[in-house]
Design an enzyme around this catalytic site. Structure first.
Site, PDB file in Angstrom:
ATOM      1  CD  GLU A  75       5.380 104.082  49.360  1.00 26.84           C
ATOM      2  OE1 GLU A  75       5.332 103.859  48.138  1.00 26.84           O
ATOM      3  OE2 GLU A  75       6.304 104.717  49.894  1.00 26.84           O
ATOM      4  CE1 TYR A  84      33.780  98.561  52.606  1.00 25.42           C
ATOM      5  CE2 TYR A  84      35.122  99.038  50.670  1.00 25.42           C
ATOM      6  CZ  TYR A  84      35.018  98.794  52.022  1.00 25.42           C
ATOM      7  OH  TYR A  84      36.148  98.769  52.808  1.00 25.42           O
TER       8      TYR A  84
END
Length: 210
Positions: A73, A119
């Site tokens: 990948e 966050y």
């Protein structure tokens, strides 16, 4: 960091990711840019048992310079770096909750997760969903390159997240934040939930740009 330090840090993060169950078996891969290419975890390697010396180094054109055969990948990482030249590291995992979200039929394809926490907004932002392609299908490269123009993180359908960061530590932290947010999203799907408003998100982006 010099190249040896980066190799050791990839192995350290890989072991931590694996030990906490954020990926399993030989799934997942990590890369870091270096001046003459990138370091990337080898194909069929377990992130929990990486040998720093055997981590692959490939050129900017994809040729193996040193180490073991790179992850199959690697082209995903190259594509994302093409779209995000300021990012220095990429983490791709098959983390359970993020993969679960990637399998849902009714998620927003332009942004799979809502702004549940500050966050998440600060470390991930938006999460476009890339259509499904079989593992190793290089048509995925173009789809990732296009989606990554809008966000440092993309979600591969029925596969998992690919997350970039300005450093290896930042990419890992963003990936962890994404997985925790995916977990929260799945936990809250049957509950009335207050997400952050557009105004909240705008304020965060102004206070904590980039």
């Amino acid at each position: 960091m010099n190249e040896q330090e980066l190799r050791e840090r990839i192995a350290m993060h890989g072991q931590s990711i694996f030990n906490r169950g954020l990926t399993a078996g030989s799934s997942g891969n990590i890369s870091v840019r270096v001046p003459d290419g990138m370091l990337i975890t080898p194909t069929n390697s377990c992130l929990g048992r990486l040998d720093p010396e055997r981590i692959s180094k490939i050129s900017n054109t994809g040729h193996l310079i040193s180490g073991d055969k790179p992850s199959k990948e690697a082209f995903l990482h190259h594509s994302m770096y093409q779209s995000r030249p300021d990012e220095q590291s990429i983490v791709h995992l098959h983390s359970t909750h993020s993969v679960a979200v990637s399998c849902l039929e009714n998620v927003d394809r332009s942004n799979a997760l809502p702004p549940i926490t500050a966050y998440y907004v600060m470390r991930v932002g938006t999460l476009p969903v890339v259509p499904y392609f079989a593992p190793g299908d290089e048509r995925l490269a173009g789809a990732v390159e296009q989606a990554a123009k809008a966000s440092r993180a993309v979600l591969l359908s029925n596969h998992g997240p690919v997350v970039a960061g300005k450093s290896l530590d930042a990419a890992v932290a963003s990936t962890e934040e994404l997985e925790e947010t995916a977990k929260l999203f799945l936990m809250l799907r049957q509950e009335k939930t207050r997400y952050l408003t557009d105004a909240d998100v705008t304020e965060l982006n102004q206070r904590f740009p980039g």
